[in-house]
Design an enzyme around this catalytic site. Structure first.
Site, mmCIF file in Angstrom:
data_model
loop_
_atom_site.group_PDB
_atom_site.id
_atom_site.type_symbol
_atom_site.label_atom_id
_atom_site.label_comp_id
_atom_site.label_asym_id
_atom_site.label_seq_id
_atom_site.Cartn_x
_atom_site.Cartn_y
_atom_site.Cartn_z
ATOM 1 N N ALA A 1 -19.813 -84.365 1.735
ATOM 2 C CA ALA A 1 -18.919 -83.637 0.826
ATOM 3 C C ALA A 1 -19.632 -82.498 0.099
ATOM 4 O O ALA A 1 -18.985 -81.727 -0.612
ATOM 5 C CB ALA A 1 -18.315 -84.605 -0.192
ATOM 6 N N TRP B 1 -18.959 -93.075 -4.934
ATOM 7 C CA TRP B 1 -17.803 -92.337 -5.444
ATOM 8 C C TRP B 1 -16.660 -93.345 -5.619
ATOM 9 O O TRP B 1 -16.336 -94.065 -4.658
ATOM 10 C CB TRP B 1 -17.441 -91.261 -4.415
ATOM 11 C CG TRP B 1 -16.272 -90.412 -4.759
ATOM 12 C CD1 TRP B 1 -16.004 -89.802 -5.946
ATOM 13 C CD2 TRP B 1 -15.205 -90.054 -3.872
ATOM 14 N NE1 TRP B 1 -14.848 -89.077 -5.853
ATOM 15 C CE2 TRP B 1 -14.334 -89.222 -4.597
ATOM 16 C CE3 TRP B 1 -14.905 -90.357 -2.541
ATOM 17 C CZ2 TRP B 1 -13.175 -88.674 -4.027
ATOM 18 C CZ3 TRP B 1 -13.769 -89.819 -1.975
ATOM 19 C CH2 TRP B 1 -12.913 -88.988 -2.721
ATOM 20 N N LYS C 1 -16.314 -78.197 -2.140
ATOM 21 C CA LYS C 1 -17.410 -77.780 -3.023
ATOM 22 C C LYS C 1 -18.159 -76.579 -2.456
ATOM 23 O O LYS C 1 -18.433 -75.615 -3.163
ATOM 24 C CB LYS C 1 -18.408 -78.934 -3.234
ATOM 25 C CG LYS C 1 -17.784 -80.300 -3.430
ATOM 26 C CD LYS C 1 -17.091 -80.374 -4.757
ATOM 27 C CE LYS C 1 -16.536 -81.659 -5.171
ATOM 28 N NZ LYS C 1 -15.867 -82.685 -4.690
ATOM 29 N N ASP D 1 -19.993 -89.604 5.130
ATOM 30 C CA ASP D 1 -19.190 -88.728 4.267
ATOM 31 C C ASP D 1 -20.075 -87.554 3.814
ATOM 32 O O ASP D 1 -21.063 -87.754 3.110
ATOM 33 C CB ASP D 1 -18.711 -89.544 3.049
ATOM 34 C CG ASP D 1 -17.776 -88.747 2.145
ATOM 35 O OD1 ASP D 1 -17.454 -87.585 2.486
ATOM 36 O OD2 ASP D 1 -17.377 -89.280 1.090
HETATM 37 C C1 LMR Z 1 -15.958 -85.938 -8.115
HETATM 38 O O1 LMR Z 1 -16.502 -86.988 -7.749
HETATM 39 O O2 LMR Z 1 -16.015 -85.518 -9.287
HETATM 40 C C2 LMR Z 1 -15.212 -85.120 -7.113
HETATM 41 O O3 LMR Z 1 -15.441 -85.596 -5.820
HETATM 42 C C3 LMR Z 1 -13.779 -84.978 -7.430
HETATM 43 C C4 LMR Z 1 -12.966 -86.180 -7.087
HETATM 44 O O4 LMR Z 1 -11.986 -86.019 -6.350
HETATM 45 O O5 LMR Z 1 -13.287 -87.276 -7.532
#
Ligand code: LMR
Length: 392
Positions: free
Chosen positions: A210, A128, A243, A208
Protein backbone atom coordinates in the site's frame (compact mmCIF):
# COMPACT_ATOMS: atom_id res chain seq x y z
CA UNK A 1 -36.97 -5.24 11.33
CA UNK A 2 -34.22 -2.72 10.92
CA UNK A 3 -34.61 -1.73 14.55
CA UNK A 4 -32.91 -5.03 15.43
CA UNK A 5 -29.60 -3.55 14.34
CA UNK A 6 -27.42 -2.68 17.32
CA UNK A 7 -25.52 0.59 16.94
CA UNK A 8 -21.91 0.14 15.83
CA UNK A 9 -19.01 2.30 16.96
CA UNK A 10 -17.69 4.43 14.10
CA UNK A 11 -14.33 3.28 12.67
CA UNK A 12 -11.92 4.65 15.28
CA UNK A 13 -9.37 5.90 12.75
CA UNK A 14 -11.91 7.59 10.49
CA UNK A 15 -13.64 9.10 13.55
CA UNK A 16 -10.34 10.85 14.38
CA UNK A 17 -10.54 12.86 11.14
CA UNK A 18 -13.80 14.41 12.31
CA UNK A 19 -12.60 14.96 15.89
CA UNK A 20 -9.52 16.79 14.64
CA UNK A 21 -11.58 18.83 12.16
CA UNK A 22 -13.99 19.91 14.90
CA UNK A 23 -11.22 20.97 17.34
CA UNK A 24 -11.12 24.81 17.33
CA UNK A 25 -7.54 25.03 18.72
CA UNK A 26 -5.29 26.58 16.06
CA UNK A 27 -2.14 24.72 17.14
CA UNK A 28 -3.75 21.28 16.78
CA UNK A 29 -1.65 18.49 15.23
CA UNK A 30 -3.13 15.67 13.16
CA UNK A 31 -1.07 12.48 13.38
CA UNK A 32 -4.11 10.27 12.70
CA UNK A 33 -5.20 8.90 9.36
CA UNK A 34 -2.48 8.00 6.85
CA UNK A 35 -2.22 10.86 4.41
CA UNK A 36 1.01 12.54 3.38
CA UNK A 37 1.43 16.20 4.36
CA UNK A 38 3.94 18.73 3.11
CA UNK A 39 6.14 20.81 5.42
CA UNK A 40 3.25 23.30 5.41
CA UNK A 41 0.79 20.65 6.55
CA UNK A 42 -1.05 20.34 3.21
CA UNK A 43 -2.02 17.28 1.22
CA UNK A 44 -1.90 18.70 -2.32
CA UNK A 45 -2.84 16.94 -5.55
CA UNK A 46 0.37 15.77 -7.30
CA UNK A 47 1.29 18.10 -10.19
CA UNK A 48 1.66 15.00 -12.40
CA UNK A 49 -1.92 13.99 -11.48
CA UNK A 50 -3.21 17.51 -12.25
CA UNK A 51 -1.54 17.37 -15.67
CA UNK A 52 -2.97 13.91 -16.36
CA UNK A 53 -6.42 15.02 -15.22
CA UNK A 54 -6.33 17.99 -17.62
CA UNK A 55 -5.45 15.62 -20.42
CA UNK A 56 -8.22 13.29 -19.33
CA UNK A 57 -10.80 16.08 -19.49
CA UNK A 58 -9.66 16.97 -23.01
CA UNK A 59 -9.23 13.48 -24.40
CA UNK A 60 -11.70 11.17 -22.66
CA UNK A 61 -14.59 10.71 -25.08
CA UNK A 62 -16.83 8.41 -23.04
CA UNK A 63 -17.64 7.42 -19.49
CA UNK A 64 -19.42 4.29 -20.56
CA UNK A 65 -18.93 1.15 -18.43
CA UNK A 66 -15.62 -0.69 -18.63
CA UNK A 67 -16.25 -3.95 -16.77
CA UNK A 68 -15.41 -5.53 -13.41
CA UNK A 69 -11.69 -5.51 -14.30
CA UNK A 70 -11.69 -1.70 -14.65
CA UNK A 71 -8.96 0.05 -16.63
CA UNK A 72 -6.64 -2.72 -17.83
CA UNK A 73 -4.26 -0.13 -19.31
CA UNK A 74 -3.71 1.11 -15.74
CA UNK A 75 -3.35 -2.43 -14.36
CA UNK A 76 -0.72 -3.33 -16.96
CA UNK A 77 1.18 -0.01 -16.86
CA UNK A 78 1.75 -0.50 -13.13
CA UNK A 79 3.18 -4.01 -13.43
CA UNK A 80 6.82 -3.16 -14.29
CA UNK A 81 6.97 -0.97 -11.16
CA UNK A 82 5.47 -3.63 -8.92
CA UNK A 83 6.98 -6.81 -10.34
CA UNK A 84 10.13 -5.44 -12.00
CA UNK A 85 10.86 -4.24 -15.50
CA UNK A 86 12.76 -7.39 -16.45
CA UNK A 87 9.84 -9.79 -16.13
CA UNK A 88 6.66 -7.95 -15.10
CA UNK A 89 4.37 -10.94 -15.74
CA UNK A 90 6.73 -13.63 -14.37
CA UNK A 91 6.63 -15.35 -17.74
CA UNK A 92 2.90 -14.90 -18.29
CA UNK A 93 1.92 -16.07 -14.79
CA UNK A 94 0.71 -12.69 -13.39
CA UNK A 95 -2.43 -10.82 -14.34
CA UNK A 96 -4.61 -8.42 -12.44
CA UNK A 97 -7.59 -6.14 -12.30
CA UNK A 98 -8.37 -2.69 -10.96
CA UNK A 99 -9.99 -2.36 -7.54
CA UNK A 100 -11.53 0.46 -5.46
CA UNK A 101 -8.38 1.38 -3.53
CA UNK A 102 -6.11 -0.96 -1.60
CA UNK A 103 -9.06 -1.93 0.60
CA UNK A 104 -10.89 -3.29 -2.44
CA UNK A 105 -7.75 -5.19 -3.41
CA UNK A 106 -7.40 -6.75 0.07
CA UNK A 107 -11.09 -7.62 0.03
CA UNK A 108 -10.81 -9.26 -3.39
CA UNK A 109 -7.61 -11.14 -2.54
CA UNK A 110 -8.98 -12.54 0.71
CA UNK A 111 -12.41 -13.34 -0.76
CA UNK A 112 -10.74 -15.15 -3.66
CA UNK A 113 -8.49 -17.03 -1.23
CA UNK A 114 -11.62 -18.11 0.64
CA UNK A 115 -13.31 -19.20 -2.59
CA UNK A 116 -10.20 -21.30 -3.33
CA UNK A 117 -10.47 -23.06 0.02
CA UNK A 118 -8.55 -20.87 2.49
CA UNK A 119 -10.16 -20.94 5.92
CA UNK A 120 -7.40 -19.47 8.12
CA UNK A 121 -5.15 -16.45 7.62
CA UNK A 122 -1.89 -15.90 9.52
CA UNK A 123 -1.31 -12.23 10.12
CA UNK A 124 1.37 -10.30 12.01
CA UNK A 125 0.05 -8.19 14.86
CA UNK A 126 -0.39 -5.33 15.18
CA UNK A 127 -1.67 -4.77 11.67
CA UNK A 128 -3.83 -2.28 9.82
CA UNK A 129 -7.15 -2.63 11.72
CA UNK A 130 -9.13 -3.07 8.51
CA UNK A 131 -7.26 -6.31 7.74
CA UNK A 132 -8.92 -7.96 10.74
CA UNK A 133 -12.29 -6.37 9.90
CA UNK A 134 -12.23 -7.66 6.34
CA UNK A 135 -11.18 -11.16 7.43
CA UNK A 136 -13.91 -11.21 10.10
CA UNK A 137 -16.50 -10.07 7.57
CA UNK A 138 -15.48 -12.98 5.35
CA UNK A 139 -15.67 -15.42 8.29
CA UNK A 140 -12.01 -16.28 7.88
CA UNK A 141 -10.20 -17.38 11.02
CA UNK A 142 -7.27 -15.15 11.98
CA UNK A 143 -4.10 -16.61 13.50
CA UNK A 144 -1.94 -13.80 14.84
CA UNK A 145 1.82 -13.81 15.18
CA UNK A 146 4.01 -11.11 16.65
CA UNK A 147 5.26 -8.67 14.02
CA UNK A 148 7.76 -6.70 16.05
CA UNK A 149 10.33 -7.17 18.79
CA UNK A 150 10.39 -4.71 21.73
CA UNK A 151 13.54 -3.07 20.31
CA UNK A 152 11.63 -1.84 17.26
CA UNK A 153 12.90 -4.46 14.79
CA UNK A 154 10.89 -7.14 12.98
CA UNK A 155 10.23 -10.46 14.71
CA UNK A 156 11.63 -12.82 12.09
CA UNK A 157 11.31 -15.93 14.26
CA UNK A 158 7.58 -15.33 14.72
CA UNK A 159 6.81 -14.98 11.02
CA UNK A 160 8.98 -17.99 10.11
CA UNK A 161 7.32 -20.20 12.68
CA UNK A 162 3.86 -19.04 11.53
CA UNK A 163 4.77 -19.92 7.94
CA UNK A 164 6.30 -23.28 8.92
CA UNK A 165 3.24 -24.13 10.98
CA UNK A 166 0.75 -23.16 8.26
CA UNK A 167 -0.77 -25.96 6.24
CA UNK A 168 -3.10 -26.54 3.32
CA UNK A 169 -6.09 -24.19 3.35
CA UNK A 170 -4.14 -21.45 5.11
CA UNK A 171 -2.79 -18.11 3.92
CA UNK A 172 -0.15 -15.74 5.25
CA UNK A 173 -0.88 -12.02 4.92
CA UNK A 174 2.27 -9.86 4.72
CA UNK A 175 2.85 -6.12 4.35
CA UNK A 176 5.13 -5.54 1.34
CA UNK A 177 6.75 -2.39 2.75
CA UNK A 178 6.20 0.53 5.15
CA UNK A 179 4.40 -1.66 7.65
CA UNK A 180 1.12 -0.18 8.90
CA UNK A 181 1.07 0.65 11.81
CA UNK A 182 4.63 0.00 13.04
CA UNK A 183 6.86 1.21 10.17
CA UNK A 184 8.96 -1.88 10.93
CA UNK A 185 9.86 -3.71 7.72
CA UNK A 186 11.71 -6.96 7.16
CA UNK A 187 15.25 -6.43 5.87
CA UNK A 188 16.19 -7.92 2.46
CA UNK A 189 17.92 -10.83 4.24
CA UNK A 190 14.82 -11.43 6.36
CA UNK A 191 12.65 -11.35 3.22
CA UNK A 192 14.92 -13.97 1.66
CA UNK A 193 14.36 -16.20 4.70
CA UNK A 194 10.59 -15.58 4.54
CA UNK A 195 10.55 -16.38 0.82
CA UNK A 196 12.48 -19.61 1.43
CA UNK A 197 10.07 -20.62 4.21
CA UNK A 198 7.07 -19.88 1.98
CA UNK A 199 8.62 -21.98 -0.78
CA UNK A 200 8.62 -24.94 1.63
CA UNK A 201 5.12 -24.23 2.91
CA UNK A 202 1.69 -25.07 1.47
CA UNK A 203 0.33 -21.72 2.67
CA UNK A 204 -0.84 -19.14 0.13
CA UNK A 205 1.03 -15.80 0.42
CA UNK A 206 -1.09 -12.64 0.22
CA UNK A 207 1.08 -9.52 0.04
CA UNK A 208 -0.44 -6.10 0.70
CA UNK A 209 1.59 -3.32 -0.95
CA UNK A 210 0.00 0.00 0.00
CA UNK A 211 3.01 2.32 0.31
CA UNK A 212 5.49 1.47 -2.46
CA UNK A 213 7.97 4.31 -2.87
CA UNK A 214 7.40 5.82 0.57
CA UNK A 215 10.09 3.75 2.32
CA UNK A 216 13.37 3.65 0.41
CA UNK A 217 12.24 3.97 -3.23
CA UNK A 218 10.01 2.18 -5.75
CA UNK A 219 12.57 -0.56 -6.49
CA UNK A 220 13.84 -0.99 -2.93
CA UNK A 221 10.32 -1.21 -1.52
CA UNK A 222 9.45 -4.01 -3.95
CA UNK A 223 12.28 -6.27 -2.74
CA UNK A 224 10.18 -8.39 -0.39
CA UNK A 225 7.29 -8.90 -2.78
CA UNK A 226 9.61 -9.88 -5.60
CA UNK A 227 11.62 -12.24 -3.37
CA UNK A 228 8.41 -14.01 -2.35
CA UNK A 229 7.07 -14.23 -5.90
CA UNK A 230 10.35 -15.64 -7.18
CA UNK A 231 10.20 -18.42 -4.57
CA UNK A 232 6.59 -19.60 -4.55
CA UNK A 233 4.30 -21.16 -7.15
CA UNK A 234 1.32 -18.90 -6.51
CA UNK A 235 0.44 -15.74 -4.61
CA UNK A 236 -2.06 -12.89 -4.38
CA UNK A 237 -1.10 -9.21 -4.29
CA UNK A 238 -3.16 -6.23 -3.10
CA UNK A 239 -1.85 -2.89 -4.33
CA UNK A 240 -2.79 0.69 -3.52
CA UNK A 241 -2.01 3.86 -5.50
CA UNK A 242 -3.84 5.98 -2.95
CA UNK A 243 -0.64 7.04 -1.18
CA UNK A 244 2.09 6.96 -3.82
CA UNK A 245 -0.07 8.94 -6.27
CA UNK A 246 -1.89 10.93 -3.56
CA UNK A 247 -5.27 9.74 -4.86
CA UNK A 248 -6.82 8.81 -1.51
CA UNK A 249 -10.47 9.66 -2.11
CA UNK A 250 -10.38 8.56 -5.75
CA UNK A 251 -9.83 4.97 -4.55
CA UNK A 252 -7.20 3.57 -6.91
CA UNK A 253 -5.95 0.04 -6.35
CA UNK A 254 -5.16 -3.18 -8.12
CA UNK A 255 -5.35 -6.88 -7.38
CA UNK A 256 -2.86 -9.26 -8.98
CA UNK A 257 -2.63 -13.02 -8.99
CA UNK A 258 0.45 -15.06 -9.76
CA UNK A 259 -0.63 -18.54 -10.82
CA UNK A 260 1.46 -21.71 -10.89
CA UNK A 261 0.91 -21.79 -14.65
CA UNK A 262 -0.25 -19.05 -17.00
CA UNK A 263 -3.01 -21.34 -18.32
CA UNK A 264 -4.74 -21.18 -14.92
CA UNK A 265 -5.17 -17.40 -15.02
CA UNK A 266 -8.43 -17.16 -17.03
CA UNK A 267 -10.31 -19.38 -14.56
CA UNK A 268 -8.82 -17.63 -11.52
CA UNK A 269 -9.58 -14.16 -12.87
CA UNK A 270 -13.11 -15.18 -13.84
CA UNK A 271 -13.66 -15.88 -10.14
CA UNK A 272 -12.16 -12.51 -9.19
CA UNK A 273 -14.39 -10.78 -11.75
CA UNK A 274 -17.47 -12.50 -10.32
CA UNK A 275 -16.53 -11.41 -6.79
CA UNK A 276 -15.90 -7.85 -7.96
CA UNK A 277 -19.27 -7.77 -9.75
CA UNK A 278 -21.06 -8.90 -6.61
CA UNK A 279 -19.17 -6.44 -4.38
CA UNK A 280 -18.85 -3.20 -6.37
CA UNK A 281 -19.58 -4.19 -9.96
CA UNK A 282 -16.72 -2.11 -11.32
CA UNK A 283 -14.15 0.24 -9.80
CA UNK A 284 -14.24 4.05 -10.13
CA UNK A 285 -12.40 5.11 -13.27
CA UNK A 286 -11.02 8.60 -12.87
CA UNK A 287 -7.93 8.14 -10.68
CA UNK A 288 -6.80 4.95 -12.39
CA UNK A 289 -7.16 6.60 -15.81
CA UNK A 290 -4.96 9.47 -14.58
CA UNK A 291 -2.32 7.00 -13.32
CA UNK A 292 -2.41 5.21 -16.70
CA UNK A 293 -1.77 8.51 -18.51
CA UNK A 294 1.17 9.26 -16.20
CA UNK A 295 2.76 5.84 -16.58
CA UNK A 296 2.46 5.92 -20.38
CA UNK A 297 4.13 9.32 -20.64
CA UNK A 298 7.86 9.48 -19.79
CA UNK A 299 7.73 13.17 -18.82
CA UNK A 300 4.77 12.72 -16.49
CA UNK A 301 6.36 9.56 -15.07
CA UNK A 302 9.54 11.49 -14.27
CA UNK A 303 7.50 14.26 -12.66
CA UNK A 304 5.55 11.79 -10.54
CA UNK A 305 8.72 9.98 -9.40
CA UNK A 306 10.26 13.32 -8.51
CA UNK A 307 7.23 14.26 -6.40
CA UNK A 308 7.38 10.85 -4.71
CA UNK A 309 11.08 11.42 -3.94
CA UNK A 310 10.21 14.73 -2.29
CA UNK A 311 7.62 13.04 -0.09
CA UNK A 312 9.98 10.26 0.93
CA UNK A 313 12.82 12.67 1.66
CA UNK A 314 10.61 14.81 3.86
CA UNK A 315 9.38 11.83 5.86
CA UNK A 316 12.96 10.65 6.28
CA UNK A 317 13.90 14.12 7.58
CA UNK A 318 11.08 14.03 10.12
CA UNK A 319 12.16 10.55 11.21
CA UNK A 320 15.80 11.66 11.54
CA UNK A 321 14.70 14.65 13.57
CA UNK A 322 12.63 12.48 15.94
CA UNK A 323 15.37 9.87 16.27
CA UNK A 324 17.88 12.67 16.86
CA UNK A 325 15.80 13.86 19.82
CA UNK A 326 16.68 10.57 21.55
CA UNK A 327 14.03 10.28 24.22
CA UNK A 328 10.96 12.33 25.07
CA UNK A 329 9.96 11.55 28.66
CA UNK A 330 9.83 7.76 28.81
CA UNK A 331 9.54 7.32 25.04
CA UNK A 332 12.62 6.22 23.09
CA UNK A 333 12.31 7.89 19.70
CA UNK A 334 15.50 6.44 18.21
CA UNK A 335 13.86 3.37 16.53
CA UNK A 336 11.78 5.76 14.38
CA UNK A 337 14.96 6.57 12.46
CA UNK A 338 15.22 3.05 11.03
CA UNK A 339 11.49 2.56 10.48
CA UNK A 340 9.80 3.31 7.17
CA UNK A 341 6.86 5.10 5.62
CA UNK A 342 4.12 7.14 7.19
CA UNK A 343 3.72 5.27 10.46
CA UNK A 344 5.39 4.29 13.70
CA UNK A 345 3.87 3.17 16.99
CA UNK A 346 4.80 4.91 20.23
CA UNK A 347 4.51 2.97 23.50
CA UNK A 348 1.78 5.12 25.04
CA UNK A 349 -1.09 4.22 27.32
CA UNK A 350 -4.71 5.10 26.51
CA UNK A 351 -4.53 7.83 29.17
CA UNK A 352 -1.38 9.33 27.68
CA UNK A 353 -2.94 9.33 24.19
CA UNK A 354 -6.04 11.01 25.64
CA UNK A 355 -3.88 13.59 27.48
CA UNK A 356 -2.05 14.41 24.25
CA UNK A 357 -5.41 15.00 22.57
CA UNK A 358 -7.17 16.83 25.38
CA UNK A 359 -4.31 18.91 26.80
CA UNK A 360 -2.14 19.42 23.69
CA UNK A 361 -4.54 19.04 20.72
CA UNK A 362 -2.37 16.21 19.34
CA UNK A 363 -4.44 13.55 17.56
CA UNK A 364 -3.17 9.99 17.02
CA UNK A 365 -4.71 6.53 16.69
CA UNK A 366 -5.68 4.70 19.88
CA UNK A 367 -2.91 2.16 19.19
CA UNK A 368 -0.24 4.87 19.67
CA UNK A 369 0.32 4.99 15.92
CA UNK A 370 1.53 8.33 14.63
CA UNK A 371 1.61 9.54 11.04
CA UNK A 372 5.06 11.14 10.89
CA UNK A 373 4.01 13.24 7.89
CA UNK A 374 1.78 15.22 10.25
CA UNK A 375 4.91 16.70 11.85
CA UNK A 376 6.46 19.86 10.43
CA UNK A 377 9.15 22.41 11.35
CA UNK A 378 6.35 24.42 12.94
CA UNK A 379 4.99 21.70 15.25
CA UNK A 380 7.66 19.05 15.85
CA UNK A 381 9.16 20.74 18.91
CA UNK A 382 5.73 21.15 20.46
CA UNK A 383 5.08 17.45 19.79
CA UNK A 384 8.32 16.30 21.44
CA UNK A 385 7.69 18.59 24.44
CA UNK A 386 4.12 17.34 24.85
CA UNK A 387 5.27 13.73 24.59
CA UNK A 388 7.85 14.37 27.32
CA UNK A 389 5.21 16.03 29.50
CA UNK A 390 2.58 13.28 29.29
CA UNK A 391 5.09 10.46 29.80
CA UNK A 392 7.22 12.15 32.50
C1 LMR B 1 -4.53 4.43 7.35
O1 LMR B 1 -4.19 3.35 7.86
O2 LMR B 1 -4.53 5.51 7.97
C2 LMR B 1 -4.93 4.44 5.91
O3 LMR B 1 -4.65 3.21 5.30
C3 LMR B 1 -6.33 4.88 5.71
C4 LMR B 1 -7.34 3.82 6.01
O4 LMR B 1 -8.15 3.54 5.12
O5 LMR B 1 -7.33 3.27 7.10
Amino acid sequence: MLDRLAPQAPDALLALIKMHRDDPRTDKIDLGVGVYRTGQGDTPVFAAIKAAERRLVDEQDSKSYLGPEGDMGFVEALMPYVFGEANPTMGGRIEGMQTPGGTGAVRLATALAKAAGVTRVHMGTPSWPNHAQILADLDLEVAGFSHACPDGTADLDAVLSAIRGAGEGEAVLLHGCCHNPTGIDYTPEQWDAIAAALAESRALPIVDVAYQGLGHGMEEDAYGLRAVLAAVPEALVAYSCDKNFGLYRDRVGAFYVMAAEGGQLPAILSNAAALARANWSMPPDHGAAAVRLILRDPDLTAQWLDELDTMRTRMRQVRDRLAGAGTAGSVDLTPLGIQNGLFSVLPLSKDQIAALREDHAIYMAGSGRINVAGLTEANIDKFIRALAEVTA
